[in-house]
Design an enzyme around this catalytic site. Structure first.
Site, PDB file in Angstrom:
ATOM      1  N   GLU A  29     -12.949  12.099  46.298  1.00 29.62           N
ATOM      2  CA  GLU A  29     -12.578  10.743  45.864  1.00 29.62           C
ATOM      3  C   GLU A  29     -13.210   9.693  46.772  1.00 29.62           C
ATOM      4  O   GLU A  29     -13.806  10.008  47.797  1.00 29.62           O
ATOM      5  CB  GLU A  29     -11.047  10.566  45.898  1.00 29.62           C
ATOM      6  CG  GLU A  29     -10.330  10.834  44.581  1.00 29.62           C
ATOM      7  CD  GLU A  29     -10.533   9.711  43.570  1.00 29.62           C
ATOM      8  OE1 GLU A  29     -11.336   8.785  43.845  1.00 29.62           O
ATOM      9  OE2 GLU A  29      -9.913   9.768  42.502  1.00 29.62           O
TER      10      GLU A  29
ATOM     11  N   ASP B 212     -10.679   6.471  36.331  1.00 30.70           N
ATOM     12  CA  ASP B 212     -10.475   6.721  37.761  1.00 30.70           C
ATOM     13  C   ASP B 212     -11.313   5.702  38.537  1.00 30.70           C
ATOM     14  O   ASP B 212     -11.381   4.533  38.158  1.00 30.70           O
ATOM     15  CB  ASP B 212     -10.837   8.176  38.078  1.00 30.70           C
ATOM     16  CG  ASP B 212     -10.092   8.725  39.289  1.00 30.70           C
ATOM     17  OD1 ASP B 212      -9.824   7.962  40.230  1.00 30.70           O
ATOM     18  OD2 ASP B 212      -9.797   9.920  39.305  1.00 30.70           O
TER      19      ASP B 212
END
Length: 295
Positions: A17, A198
């Protein structure tokens, strides 16, 4: 639109991430949240470095000191010293809290914005959005969020975008760059139930790029919300960032999180960092500009 895979960094992240480009050192940074690791990859030398962290780094910002990160750990926000491992806490959740920090980005003034999510499965709006100012104060800016993600600004910082992955919605706001305030919230795009927006970033043409978790693609949205998808070889892309010498490379992190053995066999590069060449570019996000050289 050019979208050409030029490199794959096979790091097998469980939950890669927060990918961020450092234009000063030509280095890309990202985190594996669940494995409590930070990664840096120096592009010219193809040098990968891994840092173990004391807590899960869920979002972060580069600072004016190359060995210090502004880290949004699962349990709070701190100045994190990469070499010594020391943490200087700016904000912490109460003990026993089920909320953790999630994605973070800096705005054009070098303030750090970071969202939260609830790990007990509550997606009814128990999370929020926080801003870390240059004086190191922390302010809650938005509530009633399920899973806060996809923080991005347009070129003149008059618009701010935030995704609520739990609702498959990307919102847009009016943004006051001087005061750091958000207002006039509205729905930018509503995605279908099987994909969740996302991590995101804006390109120089005013289009929003978003990693679509569960969608096996990265989407590019026009200023009016028209969508163009670009396939990636994994089911769960997690975050995007532009970088490279000409800022025309798109870095895409990905995750193995909760995927079956069959799914991982079908997509063996899951958990990699992917590097794509595009024919658009973007301005790298500023470093966090807080003054923390206090005695």
């Amino acid at each position: 639109m050019m979208f050409e895979l030029v490199d794959t960094i096979d790091v097998k992240n469980y939950l890669g991430e927060g990918v961020t480009w450092d234009s000063e050192t030509q280095t890309v940074w990202w985190t594996d949240i669940e494995e409590k690791q930070l990664f840096s990859y120096q592009l010219d030398q193809r040098k990968l470095t891994t840092f173990d962290t004391p807590y899960r780094v869920c979002g972060f910002a580069l600072t004016q000191q190359t060995d210090v990160m502004l880290a949004a750990f699962d349990c709070g926000i701190a100045l994190y010293h990469l070499v010594s491992g020391n943490t200087e806490w700016l904000f912490q959740f109460p003990e026993g809290a089920t909320v953790r920090f999630n994605e973070g980005r800096t705005d054009a003034k070098g303030r750090f914005w970071v969202g939260t999510m609830n790990e007990n499965g509550d997606k009814t709006g128990s999370s929020g959005l926080y801003r870390v100012d240059t004086d190191l104060s922390v302010t809650k800016m938005e509530a009633d969020v399920g899973i806060c993600n996809g923080l991005a600004w347009n070129a003149d910082a008059s618009r701010f975008y935030m995704a609520d992955s739990s609702k498959q919605i990307i919102y847009k706001y009016d943004f006051d760059i001087d005061g750091g305030d958000i207002s006039a919230k509205s729905t930018f795009v509503q995605l279908p139930a099987h994909t969740s927006p996302d991590g995101a970033m804006m390109d120089g043409e005013g289009y929003l790029w978003s990693a679509l978790w569960g969608g096996s693609c990265v989407a590019r949205f026009s200023p009016t919300g028209e969508q163009q998808n670009f396939a990636v070889p994994v089911e769960q892309p997690t975050c995007v960032a532009f970088g490279g010498e000409h800022n025309d490379l798109l870095f895409v992190t990905s995750a193995c999180y909760q995927l079956s053995d069959e799914a991982l066999t079908a997509a063996p590069k899951t958990g990699s960092l992917f590097i794509y060449r595009t024919n658009v570019s973007s301005t790298p996000r500023p470093r966090f500009s807080g003054d923390f050289n206090h005695g």
